[in-house]
Design a protein around this motif. Structure first.
Motif, PDB file in Angstrom:
ATOM      1  N   VAL A 239       0.833  -1.199   0.000  1.00 44.49           N
ATOM      2  CA  VAL A 239       0.000   0.000   0.000  1.00 44.49           C
ATOM      3  C   VAL A 239       0.870   1.252   0.000  1.00 44.49           C
ATOM      4  CG1 VAL A 239      -1.757   1.282   1.294  1.00 44.49           C
ATOM      5  CG2 VAL A 239      -1.847  -1.212   1.196  1.00 44.49           C
ATOM      6  N   TYR A 240       1.892   1.271   0.822  1.00 45.06           N
ATOM      7  CA  TYR A 240       2.715   2.477   0.979  1.00 45.06           C
ATOM      8  C   TYR A 240       3.507   2.788  -0.286  1.00 45.06           C
ATOM      9  CZ  TYR A 240       5.932   5.818   3.099  1.00 45.06           C
ATOM     10  OH  TYR A 240       6.648   6.950   3.385  1.00 45.06           O
ATOM     11  N   ILE A 241       4.050   1.781  -0.947  1.00 43.37           N
ATOM     12  CA  ILE A 241       4.911   2.016  -2.107  1.00 43.37           C
ATOM     13  C   ILE A 241       4.109   2.126  -3.393  1.00 43.37           C
ATOM     14  CG2 ILE A 241       6.750   1.010  -3.522  1.00 43.37           C
ATOM     15  CD1 ILE A 241       7.888  -0.211  -0.987  1.00 43.37           C
ATOM     16  N   VAL A 242       3.117   1.266  -3.562  1.00 48.03           N
ATOM     17  CA  VAL A 242       2.414   1.193  -4.852  1.00 48.03           C
ATOM     18  C   VAL A 242       1.259   2.175  -4.932  1.00 48.03           C
ATOM     19  CG1 VAL A 242       1.186  -0.331  -6.444  1.00 48.03           C
ATOM     20  CG2 VAL A 242       3.096  -1.225  -5.096  1.00 48.03           C
ATOM     21  N   PHE A 243       0.502   2.354  -3.863  1.00 46.96           N
ATOM     22  CA  PHE A 243      -0.737   3.125  -3.950  1.00 46.96           C
ATOM     23  C   PHE A 243      -0.707   4.459  -3.223  1.00 46.96           C
ATOM     24  CE2 PHE A 243      -2.142  -1.183  -4.869  1.00 46.96           C
ATOM     25  CZ  PHE A 243      -2.987  -0.969  -5.945  1.00 46.96           C
ATOM     26  N   ARG A 244       0.295   4.712  -2.424  1.00 45.45           N
ATOM     27  CA  ARG A 244       0.307   5.952  -1.641  1.00 45.45           C
ATOM     28  C   ARG A 244       0.301   7.177  -2.543  1.00 45.45           C
ATOM     29  NH1 ARG A 244       4.754   9.108   0.484  1.00 45.45           N
ATOM     30  NH2 ARG A 244       6.109   7.594  -0.534  1.00 45.45           N
ATOM     31  N   GLY A 245      -0.604   8.108  -2.247  1.00 43.55           N
ATOM     32  CA  GLY A 245      -0.654   9.374  -2.962  1.00 43.55           C
ATOM     33  C   GLY A 245       0.078  10.462  -2.209  1.00 43.55           C
ATOM     34  N   THR A 246       0.023  11.673  -2.751  1.00 42.71           N
ATOM     35  CA  THR A 246       0.712  12.792  -2.114  1.00 42.71           C
ATOM     36  C   THR A 246       0.125  13.107  -0.748  1.00 42.71           C
ATOM     37  OG1 THR A 246       1.162  13.730  -4.296  1.00 42.71           O
ATOM     38  CG2 THR A 246       1.425  15.181  -2.407  1.00 42.71           C
ATOM     39  N   ASN A 247      -1.191  13.103  -0.638  1.00 39.79           N
ATOM     40  CA  ASN A 247      -1.845  13.462   0.615  1.00 39.79           C
ATOM     41  C   ASN A 247      -2.686  12.328   1.192  1.00 39.79           C
ATOM     42  OD1 ASN A 247      -0.913  16.217   0.533  1.00 39.79           O
ATOM     43  ND2 ASN A 247      -2.449  16.591  -1.061  1.00 39.79           N
ATOM     44  N   ASN A 248      -2.590  11.153   0.613  1.00 35.20           N
ATOM     45  CA  ASN A 248      -3.451  10.062   1.047  1.00 35.20           C
ATOM     46  C   ASN A 248      -2.696   8.746   0.957  1.00 35.20           C
ATOM     47  OD1 ASN A 248      -5.532   8.408   1.707  1.00 35.20           O
ATOM     48  ND2 ASN A 248      -6.918   9.083   0.098  1.00 35.20           N
ATOM     49  N   ILE A 249      -2.460   8.112   2.092  1.00 38.91           N
ATOM     50  CA  ILE A 249      -1.686   6.879   2.097  1.00 38.91           C
ATOM     51  C   ILE A 249      -2.462   5.697   1.532  1.00 38.91           C
ATOM     52  CG2 ILE A 249      -2.387   6.098   4.396  1.00 38.91           C
ATOM     53  CD1 ILE A 249       0.544   5.300   4.850  1.00 38.91           C
ATOM     54  N   GLY A 250      -3.788   5.799   1.491  1.00 37.03           N
ATOM     55  CA  GLY A 250      -4.607   4.676   1.039  1.00 37.03           C
ATOM     56  C   GLY A 250      -4.968   4.693  -0.415  1.00 37.03           C
ATOM     57  N   GLY A 251      -4.366   5.570  -1.203  1.00 35.76           N
ATOM     58  CA  GLY A 251      -4.693   5.623  -2.621  1.00 35.76           C
ATOM     59  C   GLY A 251      -5.975   6.391  -2.887  1.00 35.76           C
ATOM     60  N   VAL A 252      -6.487   6.261  -4.113  1.00 30.94           N
ATOM     61  CA  VAL A 252      -7.678   6.990  -4.530  1.00 30.94           C
ATOM     62  C   VAL A 252      -8.884   6.540  -3.706  1.00 30.94           C
ATOM     63  CG1 VAL A 252      -9.223   7.480  -6.455  1.00 30.94           C
ATOM     64  CG2 VAL A 252      -6.768   7.251  -6.856  1.00 30.94           C
ATOM     65  N   LEU A 253      -9.561   7.489  -3.074  1.00 32.88           N
ATOM     66  CA  LEU A 253     -10.754   7.237  -2.267  1.00 32.88           C
ATOM     67  C   LEU A 253     -10.484   6.215  -1.154  1.00 32.88           C
ATOM     68  CD1 LEU A 253     -13.500   7.094  -5.055  1.00 32.88           C
ATOM     69  CD2 LEU A 253     -12.838   9.034  -3.634  1.00 32.88           C
ATOM     70  N   ASP A 254      -9.243   6.156  -0.694  1.00 35.89           N
ATOM     71  CA  ASP A 254      -8.857   5.190   0.351  1.00 35.89           C
ATOM     72  C   ASP A 254      -9.171   3.757  -0.054  1.00 35.89           C
ATOM     73  OD1 ASP A 254      -7.605   6.740   2.223  1.00 35.89           O
ATOM     74  OD2 ASP A 254      -9.422   7.162   3.382  1.00 35.89           O
ATOM     75  N   SER A 255      -9.144   3.477  -1.343  1.00 34.72           N
ATOM     76  CA  SER A 255      -9.498   2.142  -1.814  1.00 34.72           C
ATOM     77  C   SER A 255      -8.482   1.090  -1.401  1.00 34.72           C
ATOM     78  CB  SER A 255      -9.632   2.143  -3.347  1.00 34.72           C
ATOM     79  OG  SER A 255      -8.426   2.600  -3.954  1.00 34.72           O
ATOM     80  N   GLY A 256      -7.257   1.511  -1.094  1.00 38.63           N
ATOM     81  CA  GLY A 256      -6.247   0.565  -0.662  1.00 38.63           C
ATOM     82  C   GLY A 256      -5.862   0.725   0.799  1.00 38.63           C
ATOM     83  N   LEU A 257      -6.654   1.454   1.557  1.00 40.22           N
ATOM     84  CA  LEU A 257      -6.310   1.702   2.956  1.00 40.22           C
ATOM     85  C   LEU A 257      -6.467   0.432   3.782  1.00 40.22           C
ATOM     86  CD1 LEU A 257      -5.496   3.922   4.997  1.00 40.22           C
ATOM     87  CD2 LEU A 257      -7.937   4.197   5.484  1.00 40.22           C
ATOM     88  N   MET A 258      -5.401   0.040   4.455  1.00 37.45           N
ATOM     89  CA  MET A 258      -5.415  -1.117   5.346  1.00 37.45           C
ATOM     90  C   MET A 258      -5.116  -0.642   6.773  1.00 37.45           C
ATOM     91  SD  MET A 258      -6.022  -3.635   3.237  1.00 37.45           S
ATOM     92  CE  MET A 258      -6.017  -3.865   1.461  1.00 37.45           C
ATOM     93  N   ILE A 259      -5.173  -1.562   7.725  1.00 40.58           N
ATOM     94  CA  ILE A 259      -5.035  -1.178   9.131  1.00 40.58           C
ATOM     95  C   ILE A 259      -3.637  -0.665   9.435  1.00 40.58           C
ATOM     96  CG2 ILE A 259      -5.101  -2.017  11.502  1.00 40.58           C
ATOM     97  CD1 ILE A 259      -7.256  -3.953  10.717  1.00 40.58           C
ATOM     98  N   VAL A 260      -2.596  -1.377   8.996  1.00 35.27           N
ATOM     99  CA  VAL A 260      -1.236  -0.949   9.323  1.00 35.27           C
ATOM    100  C   VAL A 260      -0.877   0.370   8.633  1.00 35.27           C
ATOM    101  CG1 VAL A 260       1.199  -1.567   9.206  1.00 35.27           C
ATOM    102  CG2 VAL A 260      -0.481  -3.283   9.878  1.00 35.27           C
ATOM    103  N   PRO A 261      -1.175   0.572   7.349  1.00 33.31           N
ATOM    104  CA  PRO A 261      -0.935   1.902   6.782  1.00 33.31           C
ATOM    105  C   PRO A 261      -1.713   3.006   7.506  1.00 33.31           C
ATOM    106  CG  PRO A 261      -1.214   0.306   5.026  1.00 33.31           C
ATOM    107  CD  PRO A 261      -1.551  -0.397   6.301  1.00 33.31           C
ATOM    108  N   TYR A 262      -2.933   2.701   7.949  1.00 38.40           N
ATOM    109  CA  TYR A 262      -3.690   3.702   8.704  1.00 38.40           C
ATOM    110  C   TYR A 262      -3.016   3.994  10.039  1.00 38.40           C
ATOM    111  CZ  TYR A 262      -7.630   6.058  10.893  1.00 38.40           C
ATOM    112  OH  TYR A 262      -8.426   6.984  11.532  1.00 38.40           O
ATOM    113  N   LEU A 263      -2.492   2.941  10.678  1.00 32.34           N
ATOM    114  CA  LEU A 263      -1.731   3.126  11.918  1.00 32.34           C
ATOM    115  C   LEU A 263      -0.533   4.047  11.672  1.00 32.34           C
ATOM    116  CD1 LEU A 263      -0.669   0.213  14.286  1.00 32.34           C
ATOM    117  CD2 LEU A 263       0.964   1.964  13.642  1.00 32.34           C
ATOM    118  N   TYR A 264       0.195   3.773  10.602  1.00 35.89           N
ATOM    119  CA  TYR A 264       1.358   4.608  10.263  1.00 35.89           C
ATOM    120  C   TYR A 264       0.933   6.049   9.998  1.00 35.89           C
ATOM    121  CZ  TYR A 264       5.274   6.427   7.523  1.00 35.89           C
ATOM    122  OH  TYR A 264       6.302   7.199   7.050  1.00 35.89           O
ATOM    123  N   ASP A 265      -0.169   6.212   9.280  1.00 39.81           N
ATOM    124  CA  ASP A 265      -0.646   7.548   8.946  1.00 39.81           C
ATOM    125  C   ASP A 265      -1.007   8.340  10.203  1.00 39.81           C
ATOM    126  OD1 ASP A 265      -1.542   9.530   6.961  1.00 39.81           O
ATOM    127  OD2 ASP A 265      -3.539   9.094   7.720  1.00 39.81           O
TER     128      ASP A 265
END
Length: 304
Positions: A239-265
């Motif tokens: 999620v962090y490397i492939v889908f992370r956007g400039t202002n959103n770690i979960g990609g477009v519309l948080d479609s790739g947001l998972m628990i650990v990336p959200y924890l990091y965010d």
């Protein structure tokens, strides 16, 4: 009384050297595992930004997380969907590869090596490779192949409906070789006499697989599922490397947001370290509960 007092001295004389040799490990274990875990548990009950002193808030972090945080619930839903798909497909493919390449011939050994290589390759390197494959325009490999067949370039990483399938694809491709090796080891421990007896009783190939192979592979399957479940719930690099956007770690519309990336965010972007600790402990409880359920199911099936 003298006998009871002498017992600890005899034990110390017998095991004292061993205890002393264990002290360095125990010190490292306490300093780098026990203390961080205890500190994280304490911080989960506080408001802490990493600069000011923690402010104790009781269960407020957990209450907000479970009842008021819509983004966490979205991340939890995405994670469960990803875990079910990746573990289910990955386990089936691992078993299929093991059945196909369980022999001792050189072609089978080469194929096992090829499928196992992604499991021992740097995950960062693999994620960068996948990011190039699904790059937009005509630059990415996936779009290049699509244009070969007359199709239009697809915005793979910017299409919310494709996010979970891509994450599952990356997980299965990278992990099925590891499961295959475990299943091959399990297959090699099954005595051939069982198959010979089944054939004498008139069992066909499918019946041998269903009545002999699968039941005897239950311990391996339990291990593959439990370890895969633990790893899938902790997905982060993809999620962090492939889908992370400039202002959103979960990609477009948080479609790739998972628990650990959200924890990091929450912890390292918004500096809500107490809240991030609460997320970590909720994740731990989820993984622990599901692991216990899987182990109990495996034990119950074994007793049938």
């Amino acid at each position: 009384m003298a006998i009871h007092a002498a017992a600890p001295r005899r034990r110390w004389r017998r095991y004292g050297t061993s205890y002393l040799m264990l002290l360095p490990f125990l010190g490292l274990f306490a300093g780098f595992l026990v203390w961080p875990l205890a500190n994280s548990l304490y911080l989960s009950f506080t408001k802490f930004d990493g600069v000011n002193a923690p402010e104790f808030e009781g269960l407020d972090n957990f209450r907000h997380l479970l009842f008021d945080d819509d983004r966490f619930r979205h991340a939890l839903g995405n994670t469960f969907l990803y875990v079910v798909a990746s573990i289910g497909i990955g386990t089936l493919l691992s078993l299929g590869l093991a059945l196909a390449f369980s022999g001792s011939s050189w072609p089978h050994r080469i194929m096992r090596t090829i499928f196992f290589l992604p499991s021992v390759t740097s995950s960062i390197a693999l994620m960068l490779l996948w990011k190039w494959i699904f790059a937009p325009g005509d630059f990415g490999l996936a779009n290049t192949v699509v244009t070969w067949f007359g199709g239009r370039a697809v915005e793979w990483l910017a299409t919310p409906g494709l996010t979970i399938p891509i994450l599952v694809l990356m997980s299965v491709w990278g992990g099925m070789g590891y499961g295959m090796v475990l299943y091959v080891a399990g297959l090699n421990t099954i005595p051939q006499e069982y198959y010979e007896a089944a054939r004498i009783d008139g069992a066909g190939t499918w019946q041998q697989f269903r009545r002999v192979t699968l039941p005897l592979l239950r311990p391996v399957t339990t291990y593959v599922v439990v370890t895969g479940l633990i790893g899938a719930f902790q997905v982060f690099e993809a999620v962090y490397i492939v889908f992370r956007g400039t202002n959103n770690i979960g990609g477009v519309l948080d479609s790739g947001l998972m628990i650990v990336p959200y924890l990091y965010d929450q912890g390292f972007t918004h500096f809500k370290l107490g809240y991030a600790s609460a997320i970590a402990w909720v994740l731990f409880l989820i993984i622990f509960a599901l692991s216990m359920v899987n182990l109990r199911i495996g034990r119950a099936l074994k007793e049938l």
